[in-house]
Design an enzyme around this catalytic site. Structure first.
Site, PDB file in Angstrom:
ATOM      1  N   ASN A 152       0.858  -1.193   0.000  1.00  0.00           N
ATOM      2  CA  ASN A 152       0.000   0.000   0.000  1.00  0.00           C
ATOM      3  C   ASN A 152       0.890   1.237   0.000  1.00  0.00           C
ATOM      4  O   ASN A 152       2.104   1.121   0.174  1.00  0.00           O
ATOM      5  CB  ASN A 152      -0.948  -0.033   1.215  1.00  0.00           C
ATOM      6  CG  ASN A 152      -0.178  -0.040   2.514  1.00  0.00           C
ATOM      7  OD1 ASN A 152       0.524   0.904   2.833  1.00  0.00           O
ATOM      8  ND2 ASN A 152      -0.279  -1.134   3.270  1.00  0.00           N
TER       9      ASN A 152
ATOM     10  N   ASP B  18      -3.374  -6.473   5.245  1.00  0.00           N
ATOM     11  CA  ASP B  18      -4.277  -7.441   5.883  1.00  0.00           C
ATOM     12  C   ASP B  18      -4.167  -8.827   5.257  1.00  0.00           C
ATOM     13  O   ASP B  18      -4.546  -9.818   5.868  1.00  0.00           O
ATOM     14  CB  ASP B  18      -5.721  -6.941   5.783  1.00  0.00           C
ATOM     15  CG  ASP B  18      -5.932  -5.728   6.681  1.00  0.00           C
ATOM     16  OD1 ASP B  18      -5.380  -5.732   7.798  1.00  0.00           O
ATOM     17  OD2 ASP B  18      -6.618  -4.775   6.253  1.00  0.00           O
TER      18      ASP B  18
ATOM     19  N   LYS C 134      10.562 -16.384 -10.528  1.00  0.00           N
ATOM     20  CA  LYS C 134       9.721 -15.364 -11.173  1.00  0.00           C
ATOM     21  C   LYS C 134       8.682 -16.033 -12.078  1.00  0.00           C
ATOM     22  O   LYS C 134       9.051 -16.880 -12.911  1.00  0.00           O
ATOM     23  CB  LYS C 134      10.600 -14.423 -11.997  1.00  0.00           C
ATOM     24  CG  LYS C 134       9.805 -13.328 -12.648  1.00  0.00           C
ATOM     25  CD  LYS C 134      10.658 -12.423 -13.506  1.00  0.00           C
ATOM     26  CE  LYS C 134       9.749 -11.549 -14.350  1.00  0.00           C
ATOM     27  NZ  LYS C 134      10.470 -10.775 -15.339  1.00  0.00           N
TER      28      LYS C 134
ATOM     29  N   PHE D 167      -3.907   3.000  14.936  1.00  0.00           N
ATOM     30  CA  PHE D 167      -4.328   3.953  13.909  1.00  0.00           C
ATOM     31  C   PHE D 167      -5.481   3.325  13.135  1.00  0.00           C
ATOM     32  O   PHE D 167      -5.556   2.104  13.020  1.00  0.00           O
ATOM     33  CB  PHE D 167      -3.174   4.256  12.943  1.00  0.00           C
ATOM     34  CG  PHE D 167      -2.346   5.428  13.383  1.00  0.00           C
ATOM     35  CD1 PHE D 167      -1.580   5.346  14.536  1.00  0.00           C
ATOM     36  CD2 PHE D 167      -2.335   6.616  12.654  1.00  0.00           C
ATOM     37  CE1 PHE D 167      -0.816   6.429  14.957  1.00  0.00           C
ATOM     38  CE2 PHE D 167      -1.587   7.709  13.066  1.00  0.00           C
ATOM     39  CZ  PHE D 167      -0.825   7.607  14.215  1.00  0.00           C
TER      40      PHE D 167
ATOM     41  N   LYS E 120     -13.130  -0.468  16.616  1.00  0.00           N
ATOM     42  CA  LYS E 120     -11.766  -1.006  16.728  1.00  0.00           C
ATOM     43  C   LYS E 120     -11.186  -0.814  18.125  1.00  0.00           C
ATOM     44  O   LYS E 120     -10.488  -1.685  18.633  1.00  0.00           O
ATOM     45  CB  LYS E 120     -10.850  -0.274  15.741  1.00  0.00           C
ATOM     46  CG  LYS E 120     -10.667  -1.046  14.468  1.00  0.00           C
ATOM     47  CD  LYS E 120      -9.840  -0.295  13.491  1.00  0.00           C
ATOM     48  CE  LYS E 120     -10.444  -0.522  12.120  1.00  0.00           C
ATOM     49  NZ  LYS E 120      -9.826   0.276  11.095  1.00  0.00           N
TER      50      LYS E 120
ATOM     51  N   LYS F 265     -10.095  -4.244  19.857  1.00  0.00           N
ATOM     52  CA  LYS F 265      -8.656  -4.507  19.967  1.00  0.00           C
ATOM     53  C   LYS F 265      -8.096  -4.111  21.329  1.00  0.00           C
ATOM     54  O   LYS F 265      -6.887  -4.165  21.535  1.00  0.00           O
ATOM     55  CB  LYS F 265      -7.904  -3.778  18.848  1.00  0.00           C
ATOM     56  CG  LYS F 265      -8.360  -4.199  17.442  1.00  0.00           C
ATOM     57  CD  LYS F 265      -7.394  -3.757  16.372  1.00  0.00           C
ATOM     58  CE  LYS F 265      -7.928  -4.012  14.973  1.00  0.00           C
ATOM     59  NZ  LYS F 265      -6.952  -3.795  13.933  1.00  0.00           N
TER      60      LYS F 265
END
Ligand code: C5P
Length: 405
Positions: A211, A280, A290, A324, A338, A342
């Site tokens: 990301n 995730d 490859k 975060f 969350k 958590k």
């Protein structure tokens, strides 16, 4: 602009070595940050760079003589010494160090140093043999024992042609040390663990899932914590960013590697901030060769990565745990969920897709959320300022529940 520097009275003492030209850049950078800098140059320093160069870069005066005070509007040495929030000697020559260590006061700079109660930072710069000389080292030790700070010189090729320690550190490093000295040491004794950046989940040796997180938020958190006196470890995914001085850094690639390092270091930490954008999912299988275009099936089976933060929430004892939450919608609802699921002590939520906020920007726009339901919404601001506010909140909350955390 850094709020730690804005309006601060800094005396920049310049003694005579070839590195005087680097003090020009230092003055420029401090003035850019709206610090109020008065310059004192020794007689020898003026032979390397003319006082006029410094005069052009600060309206707070360039002093060259003990008797400058007779100029209209000028401060005398006692006034300058009382005015300073900090004195920085850059470059500090062997001579100026020796004089300061032994309390000599035979020119303006040495007199001001003796009369000034503010913190003092000496940045030695000289030939390596002079720097390694045991007399010079003993003088530096005297300064340290008398509450002055010494920033070690960098090593490399010196202006005299020899190699070794003796270069004036990069302006960036001097400024970082100034910021540390101007910061409250309210995180002293804390062991702060920060995660930063993205993770990469390998498909084959040349492809991965990831990301756009650059790690800027996590690096800012680590930097601010270190300035405020914490012992800091930064676990980061791939990023070209380099941490500031005094931060111990562990570079990882995948979520599984990050999990291993975080779990290893978690028991010792007192504050843990998970700002990394952990992937995730990862490919079910890593293909060691490859994949050729003609062999690809265009179908990738993914499996879930462990939720490291959730694991920490379950293991948590004394740690203050901050997560975060980057969301594209229902920011508050998702973040509230969350924090409970958590078992966090604080969550920093930020909307994705807004200008000036999120991945890669120097600024961010966030919302703080706490287990008691309290929220604080902040405007767009530099990530470094957000980092400062995160630690302010952590310290406030830790004070309120001393037994529990
Ligand atoms: O649930 P979500 O992934 O949105 O939560 C984000 C928070 O969880 C961040 O603090 C991130 O560092 C952490 N996280 C984690 N392990 C994952 C995914 C996210 O620790 N696999």
């Amino acid at each position: 602009m850094n709020p730690l520097l804005k309006g601060k009275h800094i005396v920049l003492g310049i003694s005579g070595g070839i590195a005087v030209y680097k003090a020009v850049e230092l003055l420029r950078r401090l003035s850019d940050q709206e610090a109020q800098v008065a310059v004192i140059m020794t007689r020898n320093a003026q032979r390397f760079v003319a006082p006029l160069t410094f005069q052009a870069l600060t309206p707070y005066g360039v002093y060259t003589d003990l008797f400058d005070a007779y100029r209209p509007g000028a401060m005398d040495h006692i006034q300058v010494a009382g005015w300073a929030d900090l004195i920085v000697l850059a470059p500090a020559t062997a001579n100026s160090i020796a004089k300061a260590a032994h309390g000599l006061a035979d020119d303006l700079l040495s007199t001001v140093l003796l009369a000034c109660p503010a913190p003092k930072l000496f940045c030695p710069a000289m030939n390596v043999r002079m720097f390694e000389n045991s007399i010079l080292q003993a003088n530096l030790q005297i300064l340290r024992e008398n509450k002055s700070h010494v920033l070690d010189p960098s090593s490399g090729l010196l202006a005299c042609g020899q190699e070794g320690a003796g270069r004036l550190p990069e302006t960036e490093l001097i400024i970082e040390e100034i910021l540390r000295l101007l910061s409250p040491q309210d995180l002293a004794g804390e062991e702060v663990l920060v995660t930063a950046g993205c993770t990469r989940e390998g498909i084959d040796p040349v492809r991965f899932i990831s990301n756009p997180s650059t790690g800027k938020m996590g690096f800012s958190l680590a930097q601010v914590a270190r300035r405020r006196g914490a012992k800091v470890t930064l676990i980061t995914g791939p990023t070209p960013l380099e941490p500031g001085p005094g931060i111990s850094i562990i570079r990882v690639t995948s979520a599984l590697e990050m999990e291993k390092e975080v779990l290893r270091l978690f028991p010792k930490a007192t504050i843990v901030i998970k700002s990394a954008a952990v992937s995730d999912f990862r490919p079910k299988e890593y293909i060691p060769q490859k994949v050729k275009k003609k062999d690809a099936t265009l179908q990738l089976t993914l499996v879930q990565n462990p939720d490291i933060l959730r694991e920490l929430g379950q293991k948590k004892k004394k740690q203050f745990l901050v997560g975060f939450a980057a969301e594209t919608r229902d920011l508050l609802e998702n973040a509230s969920q969350k924090i409970k699921e958590k078992n966090l002590d604080m969550i920093v939520a930020n909307p994705i897709g807004k200008p000036d906020a999120g991945f890669g920007w120097d600024t961010n726009q966030v919302l703080f959320l706490f287990p008691d339901g309290k929220t604080e919404s902040l405007p767009v601001m530099p990530k470094e300022d957000i980092a400062g506010l995160i630690f302010d909140n952590i310290l406030n909350r830790k004070k309120k529940k001393p037994g529990k955390l």
